[in-house]
Scaffold this motif. Structure first.
Motif, PDB file in Angstrom:
ATOM      1  N   ARG A   1       0.833  -1.202   0.000  1.00 43.22           N
ATOM      2  CA  ARG A   1       0.000   0.000   0.000  1.00 43.22           C
ATOM      3  C   ARG A   1       0.866   1.250   0.000  1.00 43.22           C
ATOM      4  O   ARG A   1       0.622   2.201  -0.729  1.00 43.22           O
ATOM      5  N   GLU A   2       1.899   1.218   0.841  1.00 46.19           N
ATOM      6  CA  GLU A   2       2.779   2.391   0.924  1.00 46.19           C
ATOM      7  C   GLU A   2       3.554   2.588  -0.376  1.00 46.19           C
ATOM      8  O   GLU A   2       3.720   3.717  -0.848  1.00 46.19           O
ATOM      9  N   ARG A   3       4.030   1.463  -0.926  1.00 45.03           N
ATOM     10  CA  ARG A   3       4.755   1.567  -2.190  1.00 45.03           C
ATOM     11  C   ARG A   3       3.880   2.197  -3.278  1.00 45.03           C
ATOM     12  O   ARG A   3       4.304   3.072  -4.017  1.00 45.03           O
ATOM     13  N   HIS A   4       2.653   1.735  -3.380  1.00 50.18           N
ATOM     14  CA  HIS A   4       1.764   2.262  -4.414  1.00 50.18           C
ATOM     15  C   HIS A   4       1.355   3.688  -4.128  1.00 50.18           C
ATOM     16  O   HIS A   4       1.203   4.489  -5.051  1.00 50.18           O
TER      17      HIS A   4
ATOM     18  N   ALA B   1       4.123   5.693  -5.333  1.00 54.26           N
ATOM     19  CA  ALA B   1       4.111   5.784  -6.798  1.00 54.26           C
ATOM     20  C   ALA B   1       3.017   6.741  -7.268  1.00 54.26           C
ATOM     21  O   ALA B   1       3.138   7.387  -8.308  1.00 54.26           O
ATOM     22  N   ASP B   2       1.948   6.833  -6.502  1.00 52.83           N
ATOM     23  CA  ASP B   2       0.880   7.783  -6.814  1.00 52.83           C
ATOM     24  C   ASP B   2       1.374   9.218  -6.698  1.00 52.83           C
ATOM     25  O   ASP B   2       0.983  10.088  -7.467  1.00 52.83           O
ATOM     26  N   ARG B   3       2.240   9.437  -5.711  1.00 51.83           N
ATOM     27  CA  ARG B   3       2.740  10.796  -5.484  1.00 51.83           C
ATOM     28  C   ARG B   3       3.870  11.153  -6.423  1.00 51.83           C
ATOM     29  O   ARG B   3       4.057  12.294  -6.785  1.00 51.83           O
ATOM     30  N   GLN B   4       4.664  10.151  -6.791  1.00 56.09           N
ATOM     31  CA  GLN B   4       5.876  10.423  -7.586  1.00 56.09           C
ATOM     32  C   GLN B   4       5.996   9.366  -8.681  1.00 56.09           C
ATOM     33  O   GLN B   4       6.658   8.361  -8.496  1.00 56.09           O
ATOM     34  N   PRO B   5       5.333   9.572  -9.800  1.00 58.81           N
ATOM     35  CA  PRO B   5       5.301   8.511 -10.809  1.00 58.81           C
ATOM     36  C   PRO B   5       6.626   8.371 -11.545  1.00 58.81           C
ATOM     37  O   PRO B   5       7.372   9.334 -11.685  1.00 58.81           O
ATOM     38  N   GLY B   6       6.943   7.176 -11.993  1.00 56.02           N
ATOM     39  CA  GLY B   6       8.132   6.938 -12.810  1.00 56.02           C
ATOM     40  C   GLY B   6       7.721   6.882 -14.279  1.00 56.02           C
ATOM     41  O   GLY B   6       6.639   6.408 -14.596  1.00 56.02           O
TER      42      GLY B   6
END
Lengths: 81, 776
Positions: free
Chosen positions: A66-69, A72-77
């Motif tokens: 959950r934290e990883r995603h 990724a929501d906040r800082q997309p690659g």
């Protein structure tokens, strides 16, 4: 050390027989695919925590993802073309 | 056994004030040619510098590779009048990569990068178990490759095949060795000395505010055009193809299912869910064949280009505002899985089938510049059309920001950065092969725009037979039969490269596995995986562009500051809508373009991508000059100069050429004149509305090419100013982070050397001993 992947390939080099070698190859492919996809990230996070903050309880796997995603929501690659 | 020979004196002499260095030599093993780097006397070494000369066997192998490469190049370049086998392309490519990696990449490493494994990478220093995570080099290689390679290297070479096979082959291989791989490697190395900062941040840090702003705007604009053109490729591949549309549409529920599966039932079981996803995906391709046979299937899934473009816009918006775990992450797993799998499959197929090349080495279109696929002559437009696979600026966004945060050792940047790009170049070579082994009449049937082929088999056959291709012509029946063979209604004017690649792949794979009964499966398999890559790029790209936009808006004064907050949903929706509107407008412009879409927009895509490379290479060059490495500045300078000559010539021709086929403004003025004269039809525009569309489209395209060129020139000029200052001052400080000693070890290359194996063993022992001590 975090580069110790060769250990996961399993049985030693001298293990003879085509069958053994095929199993080893299959295991290596599985290890590789899972690692590239990120399946081992949680294990590595747990190991990292044990090394740097011994005694701290790692978050459960569902929470970790959950934290990883969320990150990724906040800082997309980017993905290339 | 290793013996310590050096004293503290050599230590101090070699490392200056940094007391944490220690140098040790392995005298017994290799007469002092292996140097071990230590940062802590308690720990085993953290790095191995191996100066052992190559063994006689290794030298012989290198010589053999060089000879094989020379033979292969000779076969490709001098075959006149007789056909050449595709296997020679594979040999020429691989041999050149081996030599390039062994010698040129090493030169770059020794003269510019100068990696030091006693220094910790950002991944080690900032390790947090999330985005900063030292990652096994082989895994990171796969990771980096999956992030850089998408549909680009598959599409560009296919389009460039209209000029014959030789120019494309040379550019893909040599361009990667001297240009693309150098860019990727150096950006990765520079970013990993700067905490893994992104390209935009580094441009600002090294070249000042002005350069930074121009760079940011450039990156944003380029991203928009790239998404739009890739979207156009998908739309062209799927339009009027119920089979393709059905299978691609199914990827959305499959991805959603995978996302929920991982979130609710089996968190972290990524490979399990990916296997399930791939099986469902293959089932969707098979099912697509049945659905396309039914009446309702044809009713529902036969979509026009315009309808598909709108669907894509809606999808892009939804994907960028939905949570990552639900759609983007699972789609990325599928995409990675399919990417590696398909590329391996294609390579094996080519080696098994060993097809003969049908295209000429150099077609007349190369020199005359009158090709139907894209306008313009070999120079500069071949080098624009093939961007990904030879020199792709977009990679610098991955090589900075993402990959450096996972890099275990500085010395591994060569494998990841340089090696990763060589692998992409190889993918491009395989794409080129699939385009040149199919019947050349069919190649032009598929790739000439509809205004030329007329859309019917009779008209298309007549058009292609009039092109003056070598060999026998084609009949309308053959065209129809070719379409039926791959399960499509028609293959005429399926522009954009993806269908041609799929067609060639189906031909190669069907001869290897399954015969002609499998051709339609392979065709839709190839279409599916290309569309999958592109959709992944579309949603990830939209998201990245949205963040760039909200970040920029957040810098404005007043209430706009709120845009900085990523959890503000209204801001996210507004920015997503703006980004999607940007690329959606260009996409719709492309699909409705009376002139053909791909042939007008694809050059803009290539120019944009390579202008991004110019920004990245300028940054690299500034850093190299600031560090006082003037003597080696030609290493990034060579690709930068070539890239600027190519892109600026292309931009100049696109802006100023008086030939309406080439110049956007010449076309614009011609159609505006027609409009003013009240013409009903003009050129390929069949109505006053179509004439108005051309006037509008060429205006947008012309403006974009001016904007791109100006932004990049601004960055380059800012870079030159900094470089002049640096040369005058005899070097300038850069934004490198201070050194931090490393405490981990990992081998540099793919295969560890004997000395590295020994150190690895020492670390295993050390870790076990440490664990035992902890327990006691």
């Amino acid at each position: 050390m975090s580069g110790g992947s060769s250990g996961s390939v399993g049985s030693p080099v001298w293990a003879g027989g085509a069958m053994r070698r095929a199993v080893r190859a299959a295991r290596a492919v599985r290890w590789y695919a899972a690692s590239v996809l990120g399946e081992r990230d949680y294990e590595r996070y747990v190991a990292h925590l044990a090394r740097t903050h011994p005694g701290e309880v790692p978050v459960p796997v569902a929470q970790y993802w959950r934290e990883r995603h969320a990150a990724a929501d906040r800082q997309p690659g980017a993905r290339c073309c | 056994m290793l013996t310590r020979v050096t004293s503290l004196m050599t230590l101090a002499a070699r490392c200056g004030a940094r007391a944490w260095h220690d140098v040790e030599e392995d005298v017994m093993a290799d007469q002092g040619t292996v140097e071990l780097l230590r940062t802590d006397p308690q720990d085993p070494p953290v790095g191995v510098v191996d100066r052992t000369p190559a063994s006689p066997v290794a030298r012989l192998v290198l010589v053999a590779v060089a000879v094989l490469g020379a033979v292969a190049w000779t076969m490709i370049a001098t075959a006149r009048g007789e056909t050449v086998n595709a296997v020679w392309f594979v040999f020429a490519a691989v041999a050149t990569y081996v030599i390039g990696y062994r010698f040129y990449a090493r030169l770059v490493e020794q003269k510019i990068v100068r990696p030091r494994d006693d220094r910790a990478t950002p991944a080690e220093v900032h390790e947090n178990g999330h985005d900063f995570l030292p990652t096994d080099r082989r895994v990171l290689f796969g990771h980096h490759f999956a992030a850089i390679a998408g549909a680009g290297p598959l599409v560009g070479p296919v389009l460039a095949a209209q000029m014959g096979y030789l120019p494309g082959t040379i550019w893909i291989i040599i361009g990667a060795v001297l240009g693309g791989a150098v860019q990727d490697y150096l950006v990765l190395a520079i970013s990993s000395r700067r905490r893994g900062r992104s390209l935009g941040q580094m441009v600002r840090d090294e070249m000042g505010r002005f350069g930074g702003v121009a760079g940011l705007l450039g990156v944003f604009a380029i991203m928009i055009i790239i998404i739009a053109v890739l979207g156009l490729v998908v739309v062209n591949a799927l339009a009027e193809s119920p089979w393709g549309v059905f299978s691609i549409a199914m990827t959305i529920p499959i991805a959603l299912f995978m996302g929920l599966y991982l979130r609710l039932w089996r968190p972290g079981k990524v490979s399990e869910v990916s296997v399930i996803g791939v099986v469902l995906l293959l089932a969707a391709i098979v099912a697509g064949g049945w659905v396309a046979e039914t009446d309702w299937g044809q009713d529902w899934f036969t979509l026009s280009k315009v309808a598909l473009a709108w669907w894509l816009v809606a999808y892009g918006f939804a994907a960028s505002v939905l949570p990552v775990w639900l759609l983007l992450a699972p789609r990325d797993y599928l995409s990675t899985f399919m990417k590696v799998g398909t590329i391996v499959l294609l390579a094996v197929g080519i080696l098994l089938v060993r097809p003969e090349v049908q295209a000429p080495a150099l077609s007349p279109f190369a020199l005359e510049g009158t090709g139907p696929v894209f306008a313009g002559s070999l120079f500069p437009f071949l080098f624009i059309t093939i961007a990904c696979g030879a020199l792709s600026g977009f990679h610098s966004l991955i090589a900075s920001g993402t990959t450096p945060k996972l890099l275990e050792k500085e010395s591994q940047a060569r494998l990841i950065g340089y090696g990763g790009m060589l692998t992409e170049s190889f993918v491009a070579i395989m794409a080129l092969i699939t385009a040149v082994v199919i019947d050349q009449n069919l190649y032009f049937v598929m790739n000439a725009p509809g205004t030329l082929t007329g859309g019917t088999a009779e008209a298309a056959a007549q058009y292609v037979n009039g092109l003056g291709l070598t060999g026998a012509g084609i009949t309308p029946e053959q065209i129809t039969a070719a379409a039926e063979n791959v399960g499509e209604e028609s293959i005429i004017s399926r522009t954009g490269g993806a269908p041609t690649l799929a067609f060639g792949m189906a031909q190669v794979l069907a001869s290897a596995i399954g015969g002609s009964t499998m051709a339609s499966f392979w065709y839709h398999f190839a279409i599916m995986f290309e569309a999958l890559f592109i959709l992944t790029t579309v949603d990830a790209g939209t998201r990245v562009a949205r963040f760039m936009l909200s970040d920029t808006l957040g810098n404005l004064p007043g209430g706009a500051r709120r845009f900085k907050d990523p959890s503000w949903r209204v801001g996210a929706w507004v920015c997503s809508a703006l980004v999607v509107a940007g690329w959606g407008a260009i996409l719709l412009m492309g699909v409705t373009d009376p002139l053909g879409g791909i042939n007008t927009l694809f050059p803009l895509f290539g120019i944009a991508n390579q202008l991004l490379a110019a920004i990245a290479l300028t940054l690299v060059m500034v850093v190299v000059v600031k560090r006082g490495l003037l003597r080696w500045a030609w290493i990034p300078g060579l690709p930068l100069a070539w890239d600027l000559v190519v892109t600026m010539t292309a931009s100049y021709q696109k802006i100023f050429s008086s030939d309406p086929r080439l110049g956007y403004w010449a076309q614009h003025n011609a159609f505006r004149q027609a409009q003013a004269d009240g013409a009903e039809t003009f050129g390929s525009a069949q109505s006053p509305e179509a004439i108005a569309a051309v006037v509008r489209n060429t205006f947008v395209q012309g403006t974009l090419s001016v904007v791109f060129a100006v932004l990049v020139l601004a960055v380059v000029l800012a870079g030159i100013r900094v470089m002049v200052r640096a040369v005058r001052a005899g070097g300038l400080p850069t934004s490198e982070e201070p050194d931090v000693p490393s405490h981990i070890f990992a081998p540099r290359g793919l295969v560890p050397s004997a000395a590295e194996r020994e150190v690895e063993a020492q670390w295993r022992e050390h870790v076990t001993a440490g664990a035992t001590a902890d327990r006691q």
